[in-house]
Design a protein around this motif. Structure first.
Motif, PDB file in Angstrom:
ATOM      1  N   TRP A  56       6.321 -12.005  14.247  1.00 42.87           N
ATOM      2  CA  TRP A  56       6.522 -10.874  15.267  1.00 42.87           C
ATOM      3  C   TRP A  56       7.158  -9.612  14.390  1.00 42.87           C
ATOM      4  O   TRP A  56       6.900  -8.460  14.935  1.00 42.87           O
ATOM      5  N   PHE A  57       7.712  -9.871  13.214  1.00 41.44           N
ATOM      6  CA  PHE A  57       8.461  -8.821  12.641  1.00 41.44           C
ATOM      7  C   PHE A  57       7.037  -7.948  11.897  1.00 41.44           C
ATOM      8  O   PHE A  57       7.240  -6.874  11.980  1.00 41.44           O
ATOM      9  N   THR A  58       6.317  -8.803  11.425  1.00 37.07           N
ATOM     10  CA  THR A  58       5.041  -7.838  10.628  1.00 37.07           C
ATOM     11  C   THR A  58       4.366  -7.367  11.889  1.00 37.07           C
ATOM     12  O   THR A  58       4.028  -5.815  11.423  1.00 37.07           O
ATOM     13  N   GLU A  59       4.216  -7.734  12.889  1.00 40.01           N
ATOM     14  CA  GLU A  59       3.655  -6.776  13.762  1.00 40.01           C
ATOM     15  C   GLU A  59       4.456  -5.584  14.225  1.00 40.01           C
ATOM     16  O   GLU A  59       3.828  -4.544  14.658  1.00 40.01           O
ATOM     17  N   LEU A  60       5.729  -5.887  14.384  1.00 42.68           N
ATOM     18  CA  LEU A  60       6.665  -4.787  14.859  1.00 42.68           C
ATOM     19  C   LEU A  60       6.451  -3.449  13.826  1.00 42.68           C
ATOM     20  O   LEU A  60       6.339  -2.312  14.160  1.00 42.68           O
ATOM     21  N   VAL A  61       6.538  -3.997  12.394  1.00 37.75           N
ATOM     22  CA  VAL A  61       6.503  -3.053  11.302  1.00 37.75           C
ATOM     23  C   VAL A  61       5.066  -2.219  11.413  1.00 37.75           C
ATOM     24  O   VAL A  61       4.979  -0.914  11.303  1.00 37.75           O
TER      25      VAL A  61
ATOM     26  N   ALA B 109       9.160   1.112  18.829  1.00 39.58           N
ATOM     27  CA  ALA B 109       8.899   0.348  17.806  1.00 39.58           C
ATOM     28  C   ALA B 109       9.903   0.767  16.448  1.00 39.58           C
ATOM     29  O   ALA B 109      10.519  -0.220  15.879  1.00 39.58           O
ATOM     30  N   ASN B 110       9.997   2.141  16.264  1.00 38.09           N
ATOM     31  CA  ASN B 110      10.954   2.281  15.185  1.00 38.09           C
ATOM     32  C   ASN B 110      12.326   2.347  15.434  1.00 38.09           C
ATOM     33  O   ASN B 110      13.161   1.966  14.773  1.00 38.09           O
ATOM     34  N   GLN B 111      12.857   2.413  16.728  1.00 38.47           N
ATOM     35  CA  GLN B 111      14.211   2.336  17.191  1.00 38.47           C
ATOM     36  C   GLN B 111      14.283   0.854  17.094  1.00 38.47           C
ATOM     37  O   GLN B 111      15.591   0.518  16.720  1.00 38.47           O
ATOM     38  N   GLU B 112      13.861  -0.143  17.363  1.00 36.83           N
ATOM     39  CA  GLU B 112      13.888  -1.249  17.235  1.00 36.83           C
ATOM     40  C   GLU B 112      14.050  -1.955  15.947  1.00 36.83           C
ATOM     41  O   GLU B 112      15.113  -2.607  15.497  1.00 36.83           O
ATOM     42  N   ILE B 113      13.253  -1.406  14.929  1.00 34.12           N
ATOM     43  CA  ILE B 113      13.373  -1.664  13.329  1.00 34.12           C
ATOM     44  C   ILE B 113      14.731  -1.215  13.141  1.00 34.12           C
ATOM     45  O   ILE B 113      15.469  -1.923  12.625  1.00 34.12           O
TER      46      ILE B 113
ATOM     47  N   ASN C 118       2.193   2.638  12.254  1.00 35.16           N
ATOM     48  CA  ASN C 118       0.844   3.205  12.626  1.00 35.16           C
ATOM     49  C   ASN C 118       0.328   3.388  14.022  1.00 35.16           C
ATOM     50  O   ASN C 118      -0.410   3.435  14.510  1.00 35.16           O
ATOM     51  N   GLY C 119       1.714   3.296  14.850  1.00 39.08           N
ATOM     52  CA  GLY C 119       1.462   2.879  16.214  1.00 39.08           C
ATOM     53  C   GLY C 119       1.289   4.151  17.244  1.00 39.08           C
ATOM     54  O   GLY C 119       1.771   3.919  18.289  1.00 39.08           O
ATOM     55  N   ALA C 120       0.528   4.971  16.363  1.00 40.13           N
ATOM     56  CA  ALA C 120       0.552   6.343  17.571  1.00 40.13           C
ATOM     57  C   ALA C 120      -0.744   6.825  17.203  1.00 40.13           C
ATOM     58  O   ALA C 120      -1.360   6.713  16.010  1.00 40.13           O
ATOM     59  N   GLU C 121      -1.783   7.116  18.157  1.00 37.70           N
ATOM     60  CA  GLU C 121      -3.052   7.630  17.856  1.00 37.70           C
ATOM     61  C   GLU C 121      -2.819   9.257  17.562  1.00 37.70           C
ATOM     62  O   GLU C 121      -2.182   9.935  18.092  1.00 37.70           O
ATOM     63  N   LEU C 122      -3.733   9.560  16.615  1.00 40.11           N
ATOM     64  CA  LEU C 122      -3.509  10.967  16.352  1.00 40.11           C
ATOM     65  C   LEU C 122      -5.053  11.669  16.624  1.00 40.11           C
ATOM     66  O   LEU C 122      -5.963  11.583  15.998  1.00 40.11           O
TER      67      LEU C 122
ATOM     68  N   GLY D 183       0.735  -1.351  -0.171  1.00 41.95           N
ATOM     69  CA  GLY D 183       0.008  -0.111  -0.140  1.00 41.95           C
ATOM     70  C   GLY D 183       0.846   1.313   0.026  1.00 41.95           C
ATOM     71  O   GLY D 183       0.396   2.325   0.315  1.00 41.95           O
ATOM     72  N   GLY D 184       2.059   1.149  -0.547  1.00 39.74           N
ATOM     73  CA  GLY D 184       2.904   2.391  -0.557  1.00 39.74           C
ATOM     74  C   GLY D 184       3.597   2.469   0.601  1.00 39.74           C
ATOM     75  O   GLY D 184       4.396   3.651   0.927  1.00 39.74           O
ATOM     76  N   ASP D 185       3.538   1.582   1.536  1.00 43.20           N
ATOM     77  CA  ASP D 185       4.351   1.872   2.834  1.00 43.20           C
ATOM     78  C   ASP D 185       5.246   0.713   2.986  1.00 43.20           C
ATOM     79  O   ASP D 185       5.881   0.364   4.241  1.00 43.20           O
ATOM     80  N   GLY D 186       6.035   0.152   1.942  1.00 44.32           N
ATOM     81  CA  GLY D 186       7.052  -0.721   2.044  1.00 44.32           C
ATOM     82  C   GLY D 186       8.271  -0.096   2.077  1.00 44.32           C
ATOM     83  O   GLY D 186       8.620   0.997   2.467  1.00 44.32           O
ATOM     84  N   PHE D 187       9.417  -0.968   1.614  1.00 46.67           N
ATOM     85  CA  PHE D 187      10.801  -0.813   1.704  1.00 46.67           C
ATOM     86  C   PHE D 187      11.097   0.744   0.838  1.00 46.67           C
ATOM     87  O   PHE D 187      11.727   1.641   1.250  1.00 46.67           O
ATOM     88  N   ILE D 188      10.517   0.760  -0.419  1.00 46.83           N
ATOM     89  CA  ILE D 188      10.512   1.841  -1.060  1.00 46.83           C
ATOM     90  C   ILE D 188       8.949   2.639  -0.864  1.00 46.83           C
ATOM     91  O   ILE D 188       7.924   1.954  -1.499  1.00 46.83           O
ATOM     92  N   ALA D 189       8.755   3.755  -0.139  1.00 54.38           N
ATOM     93  CA  ALA D 189       7.445   4.381   0.098  1.00 54.38           C
ATOM     94  C   ALA D 189       6.994   5.088  -1.137  1.00 54.38           C
ATOM     95  O   ALA D 189       7.766   5.816  -1.918  1.00 54.38           O
ATOM     96  N   ASP D 190       5.627   5.374  -1.413  1.00 57.25           N
ATOM     97  CA  ASP D 190       5.292   5.817  -2.416  1.00 57.25           C
ATOM     98  C   ASP D 190       5.409   7.512  -2.128  1.00 57.25           C
ATOM     99  O   ASP D 190       5.172   8.470  -3.179  1.00 57.25           O
TER     100      ASP D 190
END
Length: 426
Positions: A392-397, A363-367, A402-406, A113-120
């Motif tokens: 586990w890695f899919t969940e971490l990504v 989460a981002n620092q762990e990545i 998306n791991g913060a509420e806005l 969805g544009g959120d992969g290794f190369i982002a859209d």
């Protein structure tokens, strides 16, 4: 736009101070991405904002940065989606190649969805900085060619002394001045207390596009040495961005000593295959060379009294995470929103900002740490390389993207009788 004396030693000011009604005076150090993004939201909620930047002007170029997940939502709420996408690199994807240039693996920009290794949404750091500056320059005071030389805070505000000689008082001060933040060192302590070197060095600089590069990033990895060389497209098709990674357990080169950095890069890339010699031939002519350790910032708190930190200054996740820009944009939104929601009380506002951001940052620092470890050289004392195939890695990504509420802060201004500024339309 008004311009002060531009002789050496004098700052250049652009924009102007907005009309102050009930909002605070906020000083932001740093005009790259986090600083102008914060200025957007602070002004939106009624603050009078000054951004000070030690460089004489916006710094162009820089590495390509990405926006994924909720960072794209923040860009949309800023009203800047069209402007950001218009400045993107338009990268179609990435190929890993062998020394002869034969493709080994392919990643597309529309993966996940544009959120992969190369982002859209992939854009040069300098181009995103320009978009944010253009968005805020008419309602925010920008002071270029100056920096904070000292400050003293009390219960009611912060007295700031600038290197150029000016003295001013602000209600809040925020450091968004990067990995080697001067404000962090001034208020929280020396860099070595907070920097965590991940054992690698990153360098990048622009070169003439004499390599036939189109819309695809190319990466060559030397498995034996752990070194990598990359070429990626930018909007100017006559040029390309070159990048190098190499292992460096010990790193002692000053981050401002460009000559020493170039000498180190040449030494460490000696004997590297693929297009490396041709790329390095342009090293002395490039206008935008950068080299630094791949590092994270780890802090127990991102604020002290009326002084707070944002972006890499507070929680660098390193380029290995691919999420530094996302953290800066989301952090700017939450910091401004929580301060305004708290009636500009720093104790409550900073605390709520940290509470909302902390797990997202972790989460981002762990990545970042995992990706750095995957590039470590094998050896008897080396940790095993991570297996990225598990759930586990899919969940971490997912948490890292998306791991913060806005929260919707639209009602904040009315709640505190603050005349919020309308969003810029593009």
């Amino acid at each position: 736009m008004s311009v002060d004396d531009t002789t050496p030693g004098h700052a250049i000011r652009t924009g102007g101070q907005g009309t102050r009604v009930n909002g605070p005076r906020v000083l932001v150090a740093g005009a790259s991405i986090a600083g102008p993004a914060l200025a957007h939201w602070l002004r939106r909620w009624g603050a009078e904002v000054t951004v000070v930047e030690r460089a004489p002007e916006l710094r162009p170029g820089g590495q390509a940065v990405d926006a994924r997940g909720i960072a794209k939502e923040v860009i949309g709420r800023m009203g800047l989606d069209a402007a950001v996408r218009a400045a993107c690199t338009d990268t179609a994807g990435a190929h890993t190649v062998d020394t002869e240039g034969q493709v080994l693996e392919t990643f597309r920009a529309d993966d996940d969805g544009g959120d992969g290794f190369i982002a859209d949404i992939e854009i040069l750091r300098g181009d995103l900085s320009q978009v944010l500056y253009d968005d805020t320059r008419d309602g925010v005071e920008y002071v270029f060619g100056d920096r904070i030389a000292g400050l003293a805070q009390d219960t009611d505000g912060v007295d700031v002394v600038f290197a150029g000689g000016n003295r001013r008082r602000f209600d809040l001060v925020v450091g968004a001045d990067g990995l080697h933040s001067e404000l962090r060192a001034m208020v929280f302590g020396p860099h070595e207390r907070f920097l965590r070197h991940l054992g690698h060095v990153l360098a990048f600089f622009s070169v003439p596009n004499e390599f036939g590069l189109d819309r695809w990033l190319l990466e060559y990895q030397d498995q034996e040495s752990g070194r990598s060389a990359l070429l990626r497209p930018i909007q100017d098709a006559t040029r390309a961005m070159a990048m190098f990674y190499f292992d460096a357990a010990d790193f002692a080169v000053d981050h401002r000593d460009v000559a020493a950095q170039k000498a180190l890069l040449r030494k460490r890339m000696a004997g590297m295959g693929w297009l490396t010699p041709d790329i390095l031939a342009h090293l002395d002519d490039t206008p935008d060379f950068y080299l630094d350790q791949v590092a994270q910032v780890a802090m127990d708190r991102w604020s002290s009294g009326r002084v707070g930190l944002l972006g890499d200054a507070a929680f660098s996740s390193s380029p290995m995470s691919g999420q530094g820009t996302g953290l800066a944009l989301v952090g700017a939104y939450l910091l401004a929103g929580e301060l305004a929601a708290a009636g500009w009380d720093p104790t409550s506002g900073f605390a709520r900002y940290e509470a909302r951001m902390r797990s997202f940052v972790e989460a981002n620092q762990e990545i970042g740490r995992l990706n750095a470890r995957s590039r470590d050289l094998p050896g008897p004392d080396a940790e095993p390389r991570p297996d990225f195939a598990g759930e586990w890695f899919t969940e971490l990504v997912g948490r890292a993207i998306n791991g913060a509420e806005l929260p919707d802060y639209a009602g904040v201004a009315e709640l505190h009788n603050i005349p919020a500024q309308p969003p810029t339309t593009h």
